[in-house]
Enzyme design. Structure first.
Site, PDB file in Angstrom:
ATOM      1  N   SER A   1       0.797  -1.238   0.000  1.00  0.00           N
ATOM      2  CA  SER A   1       0.000   0.000   0.000  1.00  0.00           C
ATOM      3  C   SER A   1       0.825   1.281   0.000  1.00  0.00           C
ATOM      4  CB  SER A   1      -0.948   0.008   1.210  1.00  0.00           C
ATOM      5  OG  SER A   1      -1.979  -0.940   1.029  1.00  0.00           O
TER       6      SER A   1
ATOM      7  N   LYS B   1       2.706   6.442   5.459  1.00  0.00           N
ATOM      8  CA  LYS B   1       1.796   5.455   4.874  1.00  0.00           C
ATOM      9  C   LYS B   1       2.304   4.062   5.221  1.00  0.00           C
ATOM     10  CE  LYS B   1      -1.683   3.988   2.503  1.00  0.00           C
ATOM     11  NZ  LYS B   1      -1.807   2.845   3.447  1.00  0.00           N
ATOM     12  N   THR B   2       1.392   3.262   5.740  1.00  0.00           N
ATOM     13  CA  THR B   2       1.700   1.858   6.037  1.00  0.00           C
ATOM     14  C   THR B   2       1.424   1.003   4.812  1.00  0.00           C
ATOM     15  OG1 THR B   2      -0.537   1.524   6.865  1.00  0.00           O
ATOM     16  CG2 THR B   2       1.176   2.068   8.487  1.00  0.00           C
ATOM     17  N   GLY B   3       1.907  -0.197   4.849  1.00  0.00           N
ATOM     18  CA  GLY B   3       1.627  -1.177   3.811  1.00  0.00           C
ATOM     19  C   GLY B   3       1.852  -2.564   4.368  1.00  0.00           C
TER      20      GLY B   3
END
Length: 594
Positions: free
Chosen positions: A402, A540-542
């Site tokens: 992501s 932003k995480t993923g």
């Protein structure tokens, strides 16, 4: 397995070219290279046959050295580009309303063609093993029936040959009626077997040449090389080029052995040695034992050996020096070409920073990562300095998951797929397991809830050619969208390293990427995680999940405060529970402590 099989077949095409290259080099340099050196050229083929199973590539040779001196804690799980299945539950961030929803890609079964190819290879391997076992049983029976040599004259000759070659090890000599050609066997317990008909028919001079030949096989470790050649023949039974290369190697082994014997003889004895081969050409034949080396051969090989003996001249000192230099140059070229043969590394790319790239200060942050393999990259914009933990993994390209959505949004804004004032996309009614996804979304909510369908649709609006163009312009990892815009960034073809993630964010904030400032600000606002008196945190995480197991966790972003700005990228790898949420928690602890 499917990817490895395909890449292994490609590697075999390169191996065929490698055999051709060795043959061409041998022909071009035949006057400079001695018979022994020409035989040693084939050692590079044996080494190359192992390369497809090794993690080699031009960009990660240093990683192999790093692993030898400091082995990594574990291997990285590999995903596929198969159909998507939703698993897990919503993971609520601890410091904001951001959510790290997880989708899982399913590992797909190999295709019918791949299964068929593997079965054919296994059947061929079993046939070759049966033939090898049959030869080994026959050899075992021969060993049981053989008797220690009793002929006193030949025993005396053998002792003289040992002294001439300065061989101090005790080597047993046996006689047997079940052989047509003398052979040398044994890696750890060497022994020579002589056919009874040679013992009865040979003169003392002929027997001396035969014994010198067999002892040269022992001195140069030909029994071990023969074992490696047999193993290579088993694995690559289907590759005609490899089989041809191994046959040429056996021929060159005998030529090299003949030349080594000739170097011990007076020039007047060369015809006598050749006559010995001719005299017994009908009585000796090619050795049928895969792990043995002997004096015999077919008539084609005997002819080549006679020609070699007839043309043999001792090399002058200067000629030997030129030959060694030529051999070293050729060896360096062949070794440099070896990484392209690796089936494990064809698709395994590492990021190689430019020669004038950033200089790093190494960090020891292992205590923060617990049981995860991982890396952390930090850039201080004020000091223009880089800090890094675990450089080996920091340059390894892996799926962005992501975190790719940062650039999907920027590309969509630049292409006009959405605008700063109107970024809403309509939900098509498909029911997702996360309630937050089942409604219309704008850029802020889609980024906050990591809504995959929003960015799938956004990329579709932007267009594959436009997306590919932007990824190439900004040099986003390996730029590979071959798996399709909907899945390439989900544990599939598109890959990027943590170091590249940090470098891209650095360039983005500096205005060095082809995106307008207003669009950068719009995405930056959507990435806001926390704002207080100490400053602002954007990120932003993923999470990458394969077959329901979270194996790849990201948190990338930057901070702004009165003290300065920092860009960071953190990645964790594991067999399970390696999520973006956990990556974020680790990153925040590191940032706070630093």
């Amino acid at each position: 397995m499917q990817d490895f099989v395909v890449l292994f077949l490609i590697s075999n095409l390169f191996l065929a070219a490698f055999v051709g290259l060795i043959l061409a080099v041998k022909r071009i340099f035949r006057r400079q290279l001695s018979c022994r050196m020409q035989y040693h050229m084939w050692f590079f083929l044996l080494a190359a046959l192992a390369v497809p199973f090794l993690p080699l590539s031009p960009n990660n040779l240093y990683r192999l050295f790093f692993r030898l001196v400091s082995p990594a804690a574990g291997s990285l799980p590999q995903g596929t580009k198969a159909g998507i299945a939703f698993t897990g539950e919503a993971r609520t961030e601890t410091v904001s309303a951001f959510h790290d929803f997880t989708v899982s890609v399913s590992g797909h079964a190999p295709s019918a063609l791949v299964i068929c190819l593997v079965l054919i290879w296994l059947i061929g391997l079993m046939v070759m093993l049966v033939l090898l076992l049959r030869s080994r049983i026959y050899l075992y029976r021969l060993e049981r029936s053989a008797l220690l040599l009793q002929n006193p004259e030949i025993k005396r000759l053998f002792q003289d040959c040992l002294g001439k070659l300065k061989v101090r090890r005790r080597i047993a000599v046996y006689s047997t009626p079940y052989l047509k050609s003398p052979v040398t066997l044994g890696i750890f317990r060497p022994r020579i077997y002589l056919p009874l008909h040679l013992i009865s028919d040979c003169s003392a001079k002929d027997m001396r040449y035969i014994l010198l030949h067999e002892l040269q096989h022992y001195r140069h470790g030909d029994a071990l090389i023969g074992c490696l050649m047999s193993i290579a023949g088993l694995i690559y039974w289907f590759n005609p080029a490899v089989r041809q290369g191994l046959r040429k190697m056996r021929d060159d082994r005998e030529l090299a052995c003949d030349s080594s014997v000739l170097e011990l003889l007076d020039e007047s004895e060369y015809p006598c040695y050749g006559n010995t081969l001719l005299q017994f050409a009908e009585k000796i034949s090619h050795c049928s034992f895969p792990f043995a080396s002997g004096m015999g051969g077919d008539f084609r090989q005997i002819k080549k050996r006679i020609v070699n003996i007839a043309s043999f001249r001792p090399a002058a000192r200067s000629q030997k020096l030129k030959g060694r230099l030529a051999y070293l140059v050729i060896a360096a070229a062949l070794i440099g070409a070896a990484p392209v043969l690796s089936a494990n590394a064809v698709g395994e790319e590492d990021y190689a920073p430019a020669e004038k790239g950033p200089e790093f200060t190494s960090l020891d942050l292992s205590a923060y990562f617990g049981g995860y393999d991982g890396s952390f990259v930090l850039y201080d914009t004020k000091a223009d300095s880089w800090k890094i933990y675990n450089q080996e993994l920091a340059v390894k390209r892996i799926s962005p998951d992501s975190t790719y959505k940062i650039y999907s949004a920027l590309m969509g804004l630049e292409a006009g797929s959405i605008s700063d004032g109107n970024s809403e996309l309509t939900w098509d009614g498909t029911e997702y397991p996360f309630a937050e996804w089942n409604q219309n979304q704008n850029l802020a909510t889609a980024m906050q809830n990591s809504v995959n369908w929003y960015f799938h649709y956004l990329d579709k609006r932007t267009g594959k050619d436009t997306v590919q163009s932007y990824l190439s312009q900004i040099r986003y990892g390996n730029e590979d969208t071959s798996a399709g815009l909907e899945s390439c960034w989900l544990e599939s073809s598109l890959k990027i390293s943590p170091l590249e993630q940090a470098e891209l964010l650095k360039k983005l904030l500096a205005g060095e990427l082809p995106f307008r400032r207003q669009h950068i600000q719009t995405v930056q606002d959507a990435l806001l995680v926390r704002s207080d008196d100490s400053g602002r945190l954007y990120g932003k995480t993923g999470t990458g999940a394969v077959d329901g197991m979270e194996v790849n966790g990201w948190f990338v972003g930057f901070t702004e405060s009165a003290q300065g700005s920092y860009v960071f990228a953190l990645n964790i790898q594991g067999n399970s529970n390696a999520t973006g949420t956990h990556a974020k928690e680790i990153a925040l602890r590191i940032l706070q402590d630093m």
